[in-house]
Design an enzyme around this catalytic site. Structure first.
Site, PDB file in Angstrom:
ATOM      1  N   HIS A 192      40.128  39.897  41.573  1.00  0.00           N
ATOM      2  CA  HIS A 192      41.279  40.798  41.469  1.00  0.00           C
ATOM      3  C   HIS A 192      42.141  40.698  42.719  1.00  0.00           C
ATOM      4  O   HIS A 192      41.654  40.503  43.835  1.00  0.00           O
ATOM      5  CB  HIS A 192      40.866  42.234  41.145  1.00  0.00           C
ATOM      6  CG  HIS A 192      40.125  42.984  42.204  1.00  0.00           C
ATOM      7  ND1 HIS A 192      40.757  43.663  43.226  1.00  0.00           N
ATOM      8  CD2 HIS A 192      38.798  43.179  42.394  1.00  0.00           C
ATOM      9  CE1 HIS A 192      39.861  44.247  43.988  1.00  0.00           C
ATOM     10  NE2 HIS A 192      38.655  43.952  43.513  1.00  0.00           N
TER      11      HIS A 192
ATOM     12  N   GLU B  11      42.690  46.242  39.313  1.00  0.00           N
ATOM     13  CA  GLU B  11      41.245  46.404  39.086  1.00  0.00           C
ATOM     14  C   GLU B  11      40.783  47.741  39.614  1.00  0.00           C
ATOM     15  O   GLU B  11      39.952  48.425  39.015  1.00  0.00           O
ATOM     16  CB  GLU B  11      40.480  45.263  39.770  1.00  0.00           C
ATOM     17  CG  GLU B  11      38.972  45.263  39.513  1.00  0.00           C
ATOM     18  CD  GLU B  11      38.186  46.136  40.478  1.00  0.00           C
ATOM     19  OE1 GLU B  11      38.750  46.569  41.496  1.00  0.00           O
ATOM     20  OE2 GLU B  11      36.999  46.408  40.207  1.00  0.00           O
TER      21      GLU B  11
HETATM   22  N1  LIG Z   1      32.944  48.955  42.954  1.00  0.00           N
HETATM   23  C1  LIG Z   1      33.376  47.638  43.264  1.00  0.00           C
HETATM   24  C2  LIG Z   1      32.637  47.022  44.421  1.00  0.00           C
HETATM   25  C3  LIG Z   1      31.190  46.844  44.163  1.00  0.00           C
HETATM   26  C4  LIG Z   1      30.750  45.947  43.197  1.00  0.00           C
HETATM   27  C5  LIG Z   1      29.376  45.758  42.975  1.00  0.00           C
HETATM   28  C6  LIG Z   1      28.460  46.465  43.737  1.00  0.00           C
HETATM   29  I1  LIG Z   1      26.426  46.185  43.420  1.00  0.00           I
HETATM   30  C7  LIG Z   1      28.892  47.369  44.716  1.00  0.00           C
HETATM   31  C8  LIG Z   1      30.260  47.564  44.926  1.00  0.00           C
HETATM   32  C9  LIG Z   1      34.828  47.632  43.638  1.00  0.00           C
HETATM   33  O1  LIG Z   1      35.305  48.398  44.419  1.00  0.00           O
HETATM   34  N2  LIG Z   1      35.547  46.657  43.058  1.00  0.00           N
HETATM   35  O2  LIG Z   1      36.876  46.596  43.387  1.00  0.00           O
HETATM   36 ZN   LIG Z   2      36.799  44.644  44.051  1.00  0.00          ZN
HETATM   37 ZN   LIG Z   3      37.205  47.864  45.163  1.00  0.00          ZN
END
Ligand SMILES: N[C@H](Cc1ccc(I)cc1)C(=O)NO
Ligand SMILES: [Zn+2]
Ligand SMILES: [Zn+2]
Length: 290
Positions: free
Chosen positions: A96, A150
């Site tokens: 993203h 995202e």
């Molecule tokens: N929540 C997600 C980040 C994220 C993704 C996987 C794990 I395990 C911990 C944290 C995010 O902010 N994506 O933009």
């Molecule tokens: Zn992210």
């Molecule tokens: Zn994030």
């Protein structure tokens, strides 16, 4: 079913993955004031990626880059590299392009998003560079996607995945890269086990064992739809999400003004691992050669 039989192409692509290139793209993307989905700089960042992917592939007649417009300001970006023999089969690699510091982010708010998710965009960008540098021509079509919005509900990838499903596009696999550059846990790469496809996850583990011998691969879980892979999974496509660390070991600075390259170790060495995994995924799923 998955096969692993394109070693020469994988090795050639992996040989082009560059820490310096990935680091430079992270630095450029995190220098936009923010990449938030409603701001002018959020649009600027998307257009920068469009221009970057366009310039990298300008020598390729089988490549084209388009903005994918949404109902908000920031577009998504899609680079298509046409497959030579099975062009209707599509392999998607996504990350993203938006950033946030949470509620109240707006025009002028500082949100560098170096790890979340400039690192993912930068990693994909270096795979694109490797494809051009090796003159790799995939048998199946590749689509590199920079998703808008995202952080506000997987909205860009939801629009695209829903659109692709309604058009019955034959997407045979999706790889998500979101946070690739904070080396926070014991293993190098963690495969997210929920909202993903278990057969494709096993394929990724086999690719890592075959082509990333020295690296260790673990599994971890989000417990919710934590990135754009979930948009594709929800539409019934096979999605996978290799991630930087365990949940508890992941980058504590995300969604703050402190999500900087300096706070991800100051280099892109961890992201390089994901670039090499993505290169193996591309050559062993989309097949083809030079
Ligand atoms: N929540 C997600 C980040 C994220 C993704 C996987 C794990 I395990 C911990 C944290 C995010 O902010 N994506 O933009
Ligand atoms: Zn992210
Ligand atoms: Zn994030």
């Amino acid at each position: 079913s998955y096969t692993i039989d394109n070693a020469d192409m994988v090795n050639a692509l992996q040989g082009e993955i560059s820490e310096a290139n990935i680091r430079a793209t992270i630095e450029t993307l995190s220098s936009f004031t923010n990449r938030y989905y409603t701001t002018s700089t959020g649009v600027d960042a998307a257009e920068w990626i469009r221009d970057k992917w366009q310039s990298l592939t300008s020598s390729r007649s089988d490549a084209s880059v388009q903005l994918y417009n949404h109902s908000w300001a920031q577009p998504s970006v899609i680079l298509t590299i046409q497959g030579q023999t099975d062009p209707d089969e599509i392999v998607v690699l996504g990350a993203h392009l938006d950033s946030t510091v949470g509620f109240g982010t707006g025009e002028g708010t500082r949100a560098p998003g170096a790890d979340d998710d400039a690192s993912g965009i930068a990693t994909l960008t270096d795979v694109v560079n490797a494809i051009v540098a090796t003159d790799y021509k995939p048998a199946k079509t590749l689509q590199f996607m920079g998703y808008a919005a995202e952080e506000v509900g997987l909205r860009g990838s939801d629009d695209i995945a829903t659109d692709y499903k309604s058009q019955n596009k034959n997407v045979i696999g999706v790889l998500q890269l979101d946070m690739t550059n904070y080396y926070g846990s014991n293993s190098d790469i963690y495969i997210i086990g929920d909202y993903t496809n278990s057969a494709q996850n096993s394929f990724l583990e086999d690719l890592a064992q075959t082509y990333l011998g020295g690296l260790s691969v673990g599994t971890t879980y989000c417990g919710y739809a934590c990135s754009d892979h979930a948009s594709w999974h929800d539409q019934g496509f096979a999605a996978s999400f290799p991630f930087e660390a365990t949940f508890n070991g992941s980058n504590p600075h995300i969604h703050t003004v402190n999500d900087t390259l300096a706070n991800s170790g100051g280099d892109a060495n961890h992201a390089v691992k994901f670039g090499k995994l993505a290169a193996a995924y591309v050559a062993e799923l989309a097949k083809g050669g030079t």
